[in-house]
Each structure stands twice: as structure tokens, then as C-alpha cells.
Scaffold this active site. Structure first.
Site, PDB file in Angstrom:
ATOM      1  N   LYS A  19       1.286   9.835  -5.003  1.00 52.74           N
ATOM      2  CA  LYS A  19       0.331   9.246  -4.848  1.00 52.74           C
ATOM      3  C   LYS A  19      -0.878  10.319  -5.206  1.00 52.74           C
ATOM      4  O   LYS A  19      -0.666  11.205  -4.811  1.00 52.74           O
ATOM      5  CB  LYS A  19       0.042   8.675  -3.473  1.00 52.74           C
ATOM      6  CG  LYS A  19      -1.432   8.108  -3.145  1.00 52.74           C
ATOM      7  CD  LYS A  19      -1.411   7.635  -1.736  1.00 52.74           C
ATOM      8  CE  LYS A  19      -2.693   7.208  -1.335  1.00 52.74           C
ATOM      9  NZ  LYS A  19      -3.095   6.601  -0.042  1.00 52.74           N
ATOM     10  N   HIS A  46     -10.514  -3.226   0.202  1.00 51.95           N
ATOM     11  CA  HIS A  46     -10.764  -1.947  -0.202  1.00 51.95           C
ATOM     12  C   HIS A  46     -11.429  -1.884  -1.391  1.00 51.95           C
ATOM     13  O   HIS A  46     -11.452  -0.846  -2.325  1.00 51.95           O
ATOM     14  CB  HIS A  46      -9.403  -1.161  -0.432  1.00 51.95           C
ATOM     15  CG  HIS A  46      -9.749   0.327   0.080  1.00 51.95           C
ATOM     16  ND1 HIS A  46      -8.815   1.362   0.087  1.00 51.95           N
ATOM     17  CD2 HIS A  46     -10.967   0.841   0.571  1.00 51.95           C
ATOM     18  CE1 HIS A  46      -9.096   2.596   0.560  1.00 51.95           C
ATOM     19  NE2 HIS A  46     -10.621   2.292   0.705  1.00 51.95           N
ATOM     20  N   ARG A  96      -6.920  -1.394  -6.781  1.00 54.74           N
ATOM     21  CA  ARG A  96      -7.068  -2.607  -6.707  1.00 54.74           C
ATOM     22  C   ARG A  96      -8.134  -3.375  -7.314  1.00 54.74           C
ATOM     23  O   ARG A  96      -8.215  -4.543  -7.563  1.00 54.74           O
ATOM     24  CB  ARG A  96      -7.532  -3.008  -4.956  1.00 54.74           C
ATOM     25  CG  ARG A  96      -6.127  -2.641  -4.119  1.00 54.74           C
ATOM     26  CD  ARG A  96      -6.451  -1.938  -2.662  1.00 54.74           C
ATOM     27  NE  ARG A  96      -5.244  -1.365  -2.264  1.00 54.74           N
ATOM     28  CZ  ARG A  96      -4.225  -2.138  -1.526  1.00 54.74           C
ATOM     29  NH1 ARG A  96      -4.659  -3.252  -1.245  1.00 54.74           N
ATOM     30  NH2 ARG A  96      -3.364  -1.466  -1.114  1.00 54.74           N
ATOM     31  N   ASP A 102       0.095  -0.736  -4.774  1.00 53.99           N
ATOM     32  CA  ASP A 102      -1.228  -0.146  -5.456  1.00 53.99           C
ATOM     33  C   ASP A 102      -1.058   1.139  -5.939  1.00 53.99           C
ATOM     34  O   ASP A 102      -2.108   1.444  -6.959  1.00 53.99           O
ATOM     35  CB  ASP A 102      -2.313  -0.326  -4.492  1.00 53.99           C
ATOM     36  CG  ASP A 102      -2.034   0.706  -3.249  1.00 53.99           C
ATOM     37  OD1 ASP A 102      -1.120   1.215  -3.066  1.00 53.99           O
ATOM     38  OD2 ASP A 102      -3.092   1.184  -2.722  1.00 53.99           O
ATOM     39  N   ASN A 103      -0.234   1.929  -5.542  1.00 52.65           N
ATOM     40  CA  ASN A 103       0.221   3.283  -6.017  1.00 52.65           C
ATOM     41  C   ASN A 103       1.243   3.763  -5.841  1.00 52.65           C
ATOM     42  O   ASN A 103       2.021   3.273  -4.720  1.00 52.65           O
ATOM     43  CB  ASN A 103      -1.056   4.325  -5.780  1.00 52.65           C
ATOM     44  CG  ASN A 103      -1.401   4.473  -4.491  1.00 52.65           C
ATOM     45  OD1 ASN A 103      -2.460   3.768  -4.002  1.00 52.65           O
ATOM     46  ND2 ASN A 103      -0.429   4.811  -3.543  1.00 52.65           N
ATOM     47  N   HIS A 142       1.079   2.269   4.074  1.00 51.65           N
ATOM     48  CA  HIS A 142       0.259   3.269   4.102  1.00 51.65           C
ATOM     49  C   HIS A 142       0.364   3.995   5.847  1.00 51.65           C
ATOM     50  O   HIS A 142       0.291   3.112   6.707  1.00 51.65           O
ATOM     51  CB  HIS A 142      -1.073   2.880   3.979  1.00 51.65           C
ATOM     52  CG  HIS A 142      -2.429   3.786   3.802  1.00 51.65           C
ATOM     53  ND1 HIS A 142      -2.984   4.785   4.874  1.00 51.65           N
ATOM     54  CD2 HIS A 142      -3.134   3.912   2.580  1.00 51.65           C
ATOM     55  CE1 HIS A 142      -3.682   5.348   4.410  1.00 51.65           C
ATOM     56  NE2 HIS A 142      -3.953   5.099   3.214  1.00 51.65           N
ATOM     57  N   LYS A 200      -5.424  -6.110   2.975  1.00 56.56           N
ATOM     58  CA  LYS A 200      -6.237  -4.587   2.554  1.00 56.56           C
ATOM     59  C   LYS A 200      -6.922  -5.081   1.579  1.00 56.56           C
ATOM     60  O   LYS A 200      -6.636  -5.629   0.332  1.00 56.56           O
ATOM     61  CB  LYS A 200      -5.485  -3.499   2.338  1.00 56.56           C
ATOM     62  CG  LYS A 200      -6.322  -2.404   1.992  1.00 56.56           C
ATOM     63  CD  LYS A 200      -5.444  -1.188   1.772  1.00 56.56           C
ATOM     64  CE  LYS A 200      -6.170   0.246   1.649  1.00 56.56           C
ATOM     65  NZ  LYS A 200      -5.356   1.401   1.481  1.00 56.56           N
ATOM     66  N   SER A 234      -8.439   1.026   4.533  1.00 60.77           N
ATOM     67  CA  SER A 234      -7.063   1.849   4.673  1.00 60.77           C
ATOM     68  C   SER A 234      -7.158   1.886   6.381  1.00 60.77           C
ATOM     69  O   SER A 234      -7.867   1.842   7.057  1.00 60.77           O
ATOM     70  CB  SER A 234      -6.932   3.223   4.154  1.00 60.77           C
ATOM     71  OG  SER A 234      -7.014   3.106   2.879  1.00 60.77           O
ATOM     72  N   CYS A 246      -6.216   4.106  -3.811  1.00 63.14           N
ATOM     73  CA  CYS A 246      -6.215   2.508  -3.530  1.00 63.14           C
ATOM     74  C   CYS A 246      -7.374   1.791  -3.968  1.00 63.14           C
ATOM     75  O   CYS A 246      -7.131   0.885  -4.796  1.00 63.14           O
ATOM     76  CB  CYS A 246      -6.619   2.603  -2.034  1.00 63.14           C
ATOM     77  SG  CYS A 246      -4.961   2.452  -1.162  1.00 63.14           S
ATOM     78  N   ASP A 252       0.970  -1.259   0.000  1.00 62.26           N
ATOM     79  CA  ASP A 252       0.063  -0.175  -0.027  1.00 62.26           C
ATOM     80  C   ASP A 252       0.853   1.342  -0.039  1.00 62.26           C
ATOM     81  O   ASP A 252       1.636   1.729   0.919  1.00 62.26           O
ATOM     82  CB  ASP A 252      -0.756   0.014   1.307  1.00 62.26           C
ATOM     83  CG  ASP A 252      -2.134   0.869   0.896  1.00 62.26           C
ATOM     84  OD1 ASP A 252      -2.303   1.699  -0.075  1.00 62.26           O
ATOM     85  OD2 ASP A 252      -3.016   0.760   1.874  1.00 62.26           O
ATOM     86  N   ASP A 253       0.950   2.166  -1.011  1.00 65.23           N
ATOM     87  CA  ASP A 253       1.471   3.188  -1.176  1.00 65.23           C
ATOM     88  C   ASP A 253       3.165   2.959  -1.251  1.00 65.23           C
ATOM     89  O   ASP A 253       3.718   3.974  -0.956  1.00 65.23           O
ATOM     90  CB  ASP A 253       1.258   4.302  -0.096  1.00 65.23           C
ATOM     91  CG  ASP A 253      -0.446   4.608  -0.025  1.00 65.23           C
ATOM     92  OD1 ASP A 253      -0.784   4.116  -0.898  1.00 65.23           O
ATOM     93  OD2 ASP A 253      -0.560   5.601   0.876  1.00 65.23           O
TER      94      ASP A 253
END
Ligand code: MG
Length: 466
Positions: A273, A116, A63, A254-255, A202, A114, A139, A59, A19-20
């Protein structure tokens, strides 16, 4: 390297999505402040993509696209790029996910971490092809905080049941890893699909002490080290179980990183992001399958998380769904070193098409000239050659009219499919998001309940942050 669809044994698949995590956050992608020996080893024993794109810079959209092989706009999430607890919308249960595809060819499927893609019952992973779920469905900053006293407690789900509220995030990744290893160890005749969607990096970053103590990059470096440790644990278990050669591992994010002085890096890319600069969407991607994918390989072709759907379908022989996809199989690239099939990529931010990449070139549309009062006066289009200028530093639009025309034509094709709200264009190929008529949060705050962790505010809980 032969065609895998004729292989008598389908591989186990472990898909790890961070995540991130930024483009420049791993040693094998140039980080000098984070230590990632296990991931560097993963890259050395497989293929490392340099031009791999998360489908969206945030996110939920990213996803949903990864799981369905479709741009998030196609599956109706253009206006729901980040889903919140208790939100009515989610990934439509009619959409086909990778998990549902793989189940059709006999895979045991589990997601840890996660999700989401919607927290109402009909949107949960167990309704989208996963046999099992353990994790936080959105998140890790969406639970109760002093700064957000109105929020419902952060739920930790086991399948569709809240197993715990406000769990201690310091220990959560260790619990995720334990859950993964237990799933991998189960005796079975069919292969498994494990989707490990990390909580890290994240914010807020609650990191176990051993990782913090060794970090040269604060809590962020500790969180990256914990992701790396998880990779080491999974590899050790694969080795112990004798499954290393039978397991395809994919590692991505994811980003891009938020990169707001928190320790994250998208270097050498521009932006963060939630932006359509390269740093928002170009992310690490490493794929390993011993004996099938050549080791120590780098792939510079355009590829996207959207492409994993068709890739895994081809490798496992799973049938593709009838509904249109945007996914292009990377199997020939992975197994035979063929060029990636993707020629272009659309950078949507929500319902707006902000940029398009075609070959080495990227055209930005949504750059504006501003008055001192903050009003946009005219659009400034910008063209970059990403092969020579990955950092998007030098706008060369004046010198390449024919390139601009070619990308404009490609952009039009995307607008016809998915629309472009800025231009009042509606897409012709957009399906509907799922909508729950009576949404509610999975948890509700109870002043008398003995929560393990009362809130997740770093500033209020320095001992949590370390
Ligand atoms: Mg993210």
C-alpha cells in the site's frame, strides 16, 4: 451472451470494496493462510481479474476514482490522496458518481461503510447520489486513540447525522451486513445499487471472537474471514429473495495490503500500500452475474476500478456525463469475453507520475540512486515485463529501447493531462477539488460523554484485539 443494454430488466448492483485487502489475501488468489470459501465460490461462478488496478495506492484517491471513473488527479485530488477528519477538501459535489448515474435510471442507492471522499456536509455520500448512508466516513484509525488524544471521536453516520461516537469496531461489520440485508429486502419495483465499503482489513483490526478463534492468520485472517462471511450472508439473502440471477456483484479492494507483518499479503507482487509497485495497486477483482457472465473465467487483461463507471453505465443504459472520463467499459469483456479495452495504466503517487504500464510492460520513473548520506544522485528507470515477471524482480531496461520509447510517449500523454510535479509539469485536464470554507470535525471530544469505547489502541485494549 447478448447486449445487456437491450435487456428489459436492469440488474441490481452490489459493489463490495475492501480496505487494504491485498492481492494475495484470498484463497482464489493464492492465499494459503486465509479461509475464503464464499469468495472462492464467487470467483468460481464469475470472472476473476488478474491484472485489475485500484486507481491509486491509497484510500481517498482510489475511492474517488472508482466512484467517478476518473483518475484522482483529474478530479483535483492529487494533493489530497488521504483525507483527514475535518479537512476542507473533498470530492467536488459537481463530480458525477456511479450512484448519481444510476439514480438517473431509477436505481435506489445506498452506501454502507467507508466513504472517505470528504467529511464536510457538501461532500457526504448523500450529496453525491446516494439515497442513504450508514458508516464511518473515513478510516477506522482516525478516531480517538491514546496515541492521538487530540483527535475527535470516530463518528458512525446515518445519512448526515452522527448516530454513534467511538462504536465498538468488533461488531461493526455485523451491523453493516444487517444494514445491507435490510436494504436488499425492501419491496421495490426498481433495482438497487448497494455500495458496501468494508472497514476491514484496515488497521487497527478489532475482530469478533468466532472469526478470531477459527483464524490461522491471527486478527488479519479473522478480518478476512469476516469479509468472507459478509459475502456468504449477502449471497444467502440474494438466494432467499430470488434475486441471485438479477444481481451483478463486484468485489474488489481500494489498494494493496500494508503487509508489515500484520498478516496481509500482496503475493506474488512486490511492494505495499502507498507504493506504485504492483503490490500497492493491483488488487483482487471478481465479478458475477449468473447467466450473463461466464462462470469460472479468468481475465488477464489490464483493467481498473476506474473502468467500473463506464461499465455500469453501459450495462444499465445510464447516460455518461459530459465532463471527460478515464473510464473504459468492461461490459463487452464481462458479457462476451472480449479483450479489456485498456491498453495502459498510469501509476501516480499524489501529483507525481511514478510508472506507466503499456501492454505487458511497466516502466518506473521514480527510482533513484542514493548516496550513503541519503541524497538522490540520479534517476534509475526500471522496466519490467509483468506478464513474465509480475513480481518486478528483473529490470530489463537495457534490452528494450523501443518499448521504453513507446511507454515514454504514453507517459507524456498522461503528463499533458494530469501533470507531473516532479518535472514541474501542470496538467491541462485537471478539475478542482471541492473546498469547504469553514471545515469542522463531525464530532468533538467531551470528557463527560459516556463513550462506549474510549479509544482504539490495540496495545491498550488487548481484550478488544483478542
Ligand atoms: Mg485503503
Amino acid at each position: 451472451m447478448s447486449d445487456t443494454s437491450t435487456s428489459p430488466r436492469r440488474p441490481n448492483i452490489i459493489l463490495i470494496n475492501c480496505d487494504d485487502l491485498g492481492y494475495g489475501d484470498l484463497g482464489c488468489y493464492g492465499s494459503t493462510c486465509n479461509d475464503t470459501p464464499h469468495l472462492d465460490r464467487l470467483a468460481a461462478s464469475g470472472v476473476r481479474f488478474t491484472d485489475f488496478y485500484a486507481a491509486a495506492p491509497v484510500c481517498s484517491a482510489s475511492r474517488a476514482a472508482l466512484l467517478t471513473g476518473c483518475y484522482s488527479q483529474r478530479v483535483g485530488l492529487a494533493d489530497y490522496q488521504v483525507l483527514f477528519p475535518g479537512q476542507a477538501q473533498g470530492l467536488n459535489p459537481r463530480e458525477c458518481t456511479i450512484a448519481r448515474q444510476l439514480k438517473q435510471v431509477g436505481y435506489a442507492t445506498k452506501i454502507i461503510g467507508k466513504w472517505h471522499c470528504g467529511d464536510q456536509p457538501e461532500f457526504l455520500p448523500t450529496r453525491h447520489g446516494f439515497d442513504e448512508y450508514f458508516g464511518i466516513p473515513f478510516s477506522n484509525d482516525m478516531g480517538r486513540q491514546v496515541t492521538h488524544p487530540d483527535r475527535a471521536p470516530l463518528p458512525l453516520l446515518r445519512d448526515e447525522t452522527v448516530a454513534q461516537q467511538q462504536p465498538d469496531q468488533r461488531g461493526l461489520t455485523e451491523r453493516y451486513v444487517d444494514e445491507a440485508l435490510q436494504f436488499m429486502r425492501r419491496p421495490r419495483t426498481d433495482p438497487f445499487f448497494l455500495y458496501l465499503a468494508h472497514m476491514y482489513v484496515h488497521v487497527p483490526l478489532f475482530v469478533p471472537r468466532p472469526f478470531l478463534d477459527r483464524s490461522r492468520n491471527g486478527a488479519y485472517g479473522g478480518a478476512v474471514a469476516c469479509i468472507d462471511w459478509a459475502m456468504g450472508m449477502i449471497d444467502a439473502e440474494l438466494r432467499r429473495l430470488g434475486l441471485l440471477d438479477d444481481t451483478l456483484v463486484i468485489f474488489t479492494s481500494d489498494n494493496g495490503s500494508r503487509a508489515r507483518g500484520e498478516g496481509g499479503s500482496n503475493a506474488p507482487l512486490r511492494g505495499t500500500k502507498a507504493q506504485t509497485w504492483e503490490g500497492g495497486q493491483r488488487v483482487p477483482c471478481i465479478v458475477r452475474w449468473p447467466g450473463r457472465i461466464a462462470p469460472e473465467t479468468t481475465c488477464g487483461g489490464i483493467a481498473s476500478a476506474i473502468d467500473l463507471f463506464a461499465t455500469l453505465a453501459e450495462i444499465t443504459g445510464a447516460p455518461l456525463p459530459e465532463a471527460p472520463l478515464d473510464s473504459l467499459s468492461l461490459a463487452p469483456t464481462l458479457l462476451a469475453g472480449s479483450p479489456t479495452p485498456r491498453q495502459s495504466f498510469a501509476y501516480y503517487r499524489g501529483p507525481n507520475l511514478e510508472a506507466v504500464r503499456l501492454g505487458d510492460w511497466k516502466l518506473h520513473f521514480c527510482k533513484f540512486e542514493w548516496t550513503p548520506q541519503g541524497a538522490a544522485t540520479r534517476e534509475l528507470r526500471e522496466l519490467y515485463n509483468l506478464r513474465e515477471d509480475a513480481g518486478e524482480t528483473t529490470n530489463v531496461i537495457e534490452d528494450h529501447c523501443s518499448v521504453v520509447a513507446a511507454i515514454e510517449a504514453e507517459a507524456e500523454a498522461f503528463r499533458r493531462r494530469f501533470g507531473d510535479r516532479r518535472l514541474n509539469r501542470n496538467g491541462a485536464e485537471i478539475r478542482e477539488a471541492g473546498v469547504c470554507p469553514a471545515p469542522r470535525t463531525l464530532t468533538a471530544y467531551d470528557a463527560d460523554y459516556p463513550y462506549l469505547v474510549a479509544c482504539y489502541d490495540l496495545a491498550d485494549m488487548p481484550t478488544m484485539a483478542g
